[in-house]
Design a protein around this motif. Structure first.
Motif, PDB file in Angstrom:
ATOM      1  N   ILE A   1       0.850  -1.181   0.000  1.00 26.46           N
ATOM      2  CA  ILE A   1       0.000   0.000   0.000  1.00 26.46           C
ATOM      3  C   ILE A   1       0.891   1.238   0.000  1.00 26.46           C
ATOM      4  O   ILE A   1       1.737   1.411   0.889  1.00 26.46           O
ATOM      5  N   CYS A   2       0.695   2.089  -1.001  1.00 30.57           N
ATOM      6  CA  CYS A   2       1.425   3.357  -1.092  1.00 30.57           C
ATOM      7  C   CYS A   2       0.429   4.504  -0.949  1.00 30.57           C
ATOM      8  O   CYS A   2      -0.737   4.393  -1.339  1.00 30.57           O
ATOM      9  N   ILE A   3       0.888   5.603  -0.385  1.00 30.77           N
ATOM     10  CA  ILE A   3       0.049   6.789  -0.193  1.00 30.77           C
ATOM     11  C   ILE A   3       0.555   7.884  -1.118  1.00 30.77           C
ATOM     12  O   ILE A   3       1.740   8.242  -1.095  1.00 30.77           O
TER      13      ILE A   3
ATOM     14  N   ASN B   1      -2.943  12.107  -0.518  1.00 31.34           N
ATOM     15  CA  ASN B   1      -3.414  11.261   0.586  1.00 31.34           C
ATOM     16  C   ASN B   1      -4.424  10.212   0.133  1.00 31.34           C
ATOM     17  O   ASN B   1      -5.472  10.012   0.763  1.00 31.34           O
ATOM     18  N   THR B   2      -4.125   9.568  -0.959  1.00 31.71           N
ATOM     19  CA  THR B   2      -4.957   8.478  -1.461  1.00 31.71           C
ATOM     20  C   THR B   2      -4.168   7.182  -1.390  1.00 31.71           C
ATOM     21  O   THR B   2      -3.022   7.115  -1.838  1.00 31.71           O
ATOM     22  N   GLN B   3      -4.783   6.151  -0.821  1.00 24.80           N
ATOM     23  CA  GLN B   3      -4.125   4.857  -0.729  1.00 24.80           C
ATOM     24  C   GLN B   3      -4.165   4.155  -2.084  1.00 24.80           C
ATOM     25  O   GLN B   3      -5.196   4.130  -2.757  1.00 24.80           O
TER      26      GLN B   3
ATOM     27  N   GLN C   1      -2.766   0.539  -3.947  1.00 27.60           N
ATOM     28  CA  GLN C   1      -2.116  -0.766  -3.849  1.00 27.60           C
ATOM     29  C   GLN C   1      -1.324  -1.028  -5.132  1.00 27.60           C
ATOM     30  O   GLN C   1      -1.879  -0.988  -6.226  1.00 27.60           O
TER      31      GLN C   1
ATOM     32  N   ARG D   1       7.500   3.374  -2.772  1.00 27.96           N
ATOM     33  CA  ARG D   1       6.682   4.198  -1.874  1.00 27.96           C
ATOM     34  C   ARG D   1       7.148   5.651  -1.895  1.00 27.96           C
ATOM     35  O   ARG D   1       6.335   6.580  -1.860  1.00 27.96           O
TER      36      ARG D   1
END
Length: 308
Positions: A76-78, A82-84, A86, A121
């Motif tokens: 999971i990267c942000i 600020n949106t997750q 995958q 990330r």
């Protein structure tokens, strides 16, 4: 005695076979064997037939020198907004230095995987969600550059990294689908309006061309009518001039009014009456009255000027 010597010979032969088998190492193509002698690095065996010292040299590491694909686990990267997100990918690398690959890291594959996830990330964290979908190649290039710089100490060359899938949350997917649908409907409306606009332009151009052609035709008709009218006036003027000349010639001719002959006066009167009838015939044909009035007094004046 004979039996003991035979057993010794057989044992010696078996030991020789074992020693020879352990002394010979055949390395396949695109592979490498790292040899340690008494616990220390000794050599890297190249593809082909190689000899080592049995019980002294041992094969410590085996490496495949071909290009190796390696799956990077999903994570999971942000993003910057600020949106997750995958993300999972696949890494392609190749061992270029078997010695460094053996002693540079305890497990270079795990080290490359962890570094790939960390770099990914970091790169995605500097981008907004929309850019992550548009700039996959840019992301892959940044990850490869960072991995290749660090993997050089591990005897590994990172060839490329490919993002297999970018999966945002379901809510984001629905919003993106709605946005795509709205954009398509907008383009359809714009295309329809542009088509109608072009249609109106074509109709206006056609009407304009028709009006121009009609005005040109009317103009040419008026020109032709004016030219015909001018030709008619010219013909009438020429006829009047001819009649006047004939009257003058009759007056000046022998036996005319100028000659003092009575029959000359009658001839002049007959010519003048003929000229008046021709003018009246021209009036019925629609000729201008001004031309008739301009020609008639001349003949009358000529007639009245003569003595009785």
């Amino acid at each position: 005695m004979w039996l003991g010597s035979s057993l010794f010979t057989i044992a010696l032969f078996v030991v020789a076979i074992i020693i020879i088998s352990r002394a010979i190492r055949v390395v396949p193509q695109q592979h490498a064997l790292v040899i340690e002698r008494l616990g220390r690095f000794y050599a890297v065996l190249q593809p082909g037939l190689n000899f080592v010292i049995p019980f002294v040299d041992r094969v410590a590491y085996r490496h495949d020198l071909r290009e190796i694909p390696f799956d990077v686990p999903s994570q999971i990267c942000i993003t910057k907004d600020n949106t997750q997100l995958q993300v999972d990918g696949i890494l392609y690398f190749q061992v270029t230095d078997p010695r460094l690959a053996s002693y540079g890291s305890s497990n270079f594959q795990v080290a490359i995987t962890q570094l790939a996830q960390t770099t990914l990330r970091s790169v995605i964290g500097r981008m907004e969600l929309d850019r992550t979908f548009e700039e996959r190649d840019h992301i892959n290039g940044l990850v490869v550059a960072a991995l290749d710089q660090a993997a050089g100490n591990w005897g590994v060359k990172v060839l490329r990294y490919e993002i297999k899938d970018l999966t945002p949350p379901k809510e984001i997917l629905h919003a993106m689908q709605a946005q795509i649908t709205a954009e398509r409907e907008k383009r359809a409306v714009i295309a329809t309006s542009e088509g109608k606009q072009q249609e109106q332009i074509n109709l206006a151009n056609g009407a304009r061309a028709a009006a121009i052609a009609k005005s040109e035709g009317e103009k040419q008709a008026e020109i032709n009518q004016a030219q015909g009218h001018a030709s008619a006036l010219l013909a009438i003027a020429e006829a009047n001039a001819k009649a006047i000349r004939q009257v003058a010639e009759s007056i000046e001719a022998p036996g005319g009014i100028a000659g003092g002959e009575p029959q000359g006066r009658g001839a002049v009167r007959r010519r003048f009456r003929q000229h008046r009838e021709d003018q009246q015939h021209g009036d019925r044909a629609g000729e201008p009255r001004r031309s008739r009035r301009a020609s008639s007094p001349s003949a009358m004046t000529v007639f009245k000027a003569q003595p009785k």
